[in-house]
Design a protein around this motif. Structure first.
Motif, PDB file in Angstrom:
ATOM      1  N   ALA A  15      54.872  65.624 -14.313  1.00 10.49           N
ATOM      2  CA  ALA A  15      53.878  64.862 -14.002  1.00 10.49           C
ATOM      3  C   ALA A  15      53.813  64.503 -12.403  1.00 10.49           C
ATOM      4  N   ARG A  62      51.614  62.156  -9.706  1.00  7.99           N
ATOM      5  CA  ARG A  62      50.312  62.130  -9.632  1.00  7.99           C
ATOM      6  C   ARG A  62      49.454  61.601 -11.153  1.00  7.99           C
ATOM      7  N   ILE A  63      50.987  61.541 -12.123  1.00  8.32           N
ATOM      8  CA  ILE A  63      50.051  61.392 -12.976  1.00  8.32           C
ATOM      9  C   ILE A  63      50.916  60.196 -13.729  1.00  8.32           C
ATOM     10  N   LEU A 103      58.928  65.388 -19.274  1.00 12.06           N
ATOM     11  CA  LEU A 103      57.269  65.023 -18.356  1.00 12.06           C
ATOM     12  C   LEU A 103      57.202  63.957 -17.075  1.00 12.06           C
ATOM     13  N   GLN A 104      58.302  63.338 -16.895  1.00 14.61           N
ATOM     14  CA  GLN A 104      58.399  62.493 -15.248  1.00 14.61           C
ATOM     15  C   GLN A 104      58.471  63.874 -14.348  1.00 14.61           C
ATOM     16  N   ILE A 151      49.380  67.985 -19.255  1.00 16.66           N
ATOM     17  CA  ILE A 151      50.121  67.739 -17.507  1.00 16.66           C
ATOM     18  C   ILE A 151      49.949  68.435 -16.504  1.00 16.66           C
ATOM     19  N   GLU A 179      46.324  59.640 -16.745  1.00 14.95           N
ATOM     20  CA  GLU A 179      47.845  58.975 -16.958  1.00 14.95           C
ATOM     21  C   GLU A 179      47.778  59.305 -18.939  1.00 14.95           C
ATOM     22  N   THR A 218      51.397  67.885 -24.871  1.00 11.47           N
ATOM     23  CA  THR A 218      51.310  66.702 -24.031  1.00 11.47           C
ATOM     24  C   THR A 218      51.468  67.521 -22.411  1.00 11.47           C
ATOM     25  N   LYS A 219      52.730  68.655 -22.459  1.00 11.87           N
ATOM     26  CA  LYS A 219      53.469  69.601 -20.825  1.00 11.87           C
ATOM     27  C   LYS A 219      52.428  70.390 -21.032  1.00 11.87           C
ATOM     28  N   LEU A 268      53.100  57.209 -16.639  1.00 10.98           N
ATOM     29  CA  LEU A 268      53.374  57.683 -18.075  1.00 10.98           C
ATOM     30  C   LEU A 268      53.695  56.565 -18.863  1.00 10.98           C
TER      31      LEU A 268
END
Length: 379
Positions: free
Chosen positions: A55, A58-59, A51-52, A27, A35, A23-24, A61
């Protein structure tokens, strides 16, 4: 749900050991990503915050709490998704889980996820398989620098290995399946070697045993039983690269329906010597030889398996070892990832020196905490 401009990835097991790294990296490295969705039975809040931060704005979650056997959760999680990376599975090489539970999660769960993905027009589906879908077989026949063309015969003992193989073949045979929108799904499987790195519960188990044993690691494999473990960051990087290749018109014809072994430049060594390489800087030592002859280890494991069988109608007794686990730990079993390099440009992102340092640094950061926890349990 309104269509989203850009790639929408669903990562099953996205809060787990490998899933977090996948996941990291997605991103960080996928510029077309709009997404990311994580499906897992446990969602770790500190990981969500990480993650937030990665991200930003831009992305988008999204987190889905549940597993791959939950049809309702799958329908919600897959709606509008363009790409699936399926890392979730039930892992068991000791006999803690029943054959039925392993089949339910690893085979039927994967089947349900794949069927839902097809219904929802998912374009690509990457499956995290394992080197254990090959072996070692019950005879312990060795492989040295094997590749995807090697034919290796023999029965798999672990139900985990069998169910992972069944799921892998199911997913690969659906490559090119027609989607409702007229396009065709691309499927692929990656077979990493034993994965080590930060947050590995297997490495933690060996660390704890070493602490209990007075900072002496338990040797469960002979020095000559060479394997080639792979760092979690490199396995995650392989997933990102093959997912990227599955979007390329030319490369997806090459990788679609194929499986690939994933290795890196971690030196060939036994499982026990990997533990020592990672923990020697923390003051741990390891014996040069097994504590008893291999034949005696097999005999004791056989007796324990018989005891477990006889007690089965009354209580569940799971021995700490079994004959096939001894075989796996003491069989030379190495592979190459040349095909992955040729077909989707896989080159390890992290060197052995970096991987070793990152893993050892993590172990050092938790060492005192593990000592304190084990002392409390003993008293």
């Amino acid at each position: 749900m309104m269509p989203v401009a850009g790639d929408v990835y669903l990562i099953t097991g996205g809060s787990g050991f490998l899933g977090q790294e996948v996941t990291k990296l997605l991103i960080e490295e996928n510029r077309d990503l709009s997404e990311v969705r994580i499906l897992d039975r446990k969602i770790q809040q500190d990981f969500v915050e990480t993650l937030q931060a990665l991200a930003g704005s831009r992305i988008k979650l999204m987190m889905f709490k549940g597993d791959v056997r939950d049809k309702e959760v799958l329908q919600k999680a897959c709606q509008g998704v363009t790409d699936v990376i399926h890392t979730a599975s039930a892992i068991d090489i000791w006999g803690n889980l029943s054959k039925e539970e392993l089949e339910d999660v690893n085979v039927e769960g994967s089947r349900l996820l794949l069927e839902t993905s097809i219904q929802q027009n998912v374009k690509s589906f990457v499956y995290t398989s394992s080197v254990e879908v090959v072996g070692p077989n019950v005879r312990g026949d060795p492989i040295c620098n094997g590749d995807e063309d090697v034919v290796y015969l023999g029965k798999l003992k672990f139900w985990y290995s069998r169910t992972k193989y069944t799921a892998e073949q199911l997913i690969l045979t659906m490559n090119g399946c027609l989607l409702p929108n007229g396009e065709r799904i691309v499927t692929c499987a990656l077979r990493p070697m034993f994965i080590y790195g930060e947050n590995s519960r297997f490495i933690l188990r060996h660390l704890d045993k070493g602490i209990i044993n007075g900072d002496v690691l338990w040797r469960s494999s002979r020095k000559q039983a060479l394997v080639n473990p792979v760092y979690v960051g490199n396995v995650a990087w392989a997933h990102v690269l093959v997912a990227r290749a599955m979007k390329d018109q030319d490369k997806k014809k090459i990788v679609g329906g194929k499986f690939y072994y994933i290795t890196d430049d971690t030196p060939h060594m036994s499982y026990s010597d990997l533990d020592h390489e990672l923990m020697s800087s923390l003051g741990f030592t390891i014996p040069e030889k097994l504590s008893m002859p291999l034949l005696l280890m097999y005999f004791i494991a056989f007796i324990l398996e018989m005891v477990a069988f006889l007690l089965r109608p009354f209580i569940k007794y799971v021995p700490k070892t079994n004959r096939h686990l001894i075989t796996m730990l003491n069989t030379k079993f190495t592979f190459t990832s040349h095909k992955a390099r040729n077909d989707f440009d896989y080159i390890p992102r992290y060197s052995w020196e970096v991987a070793k340092n990152k893993t050892s640094t993590w172990l050092a950061s938790i060492l005192q905490q593990r000592r304190d926890s084990l002392n409390k349990k003993q008293h």
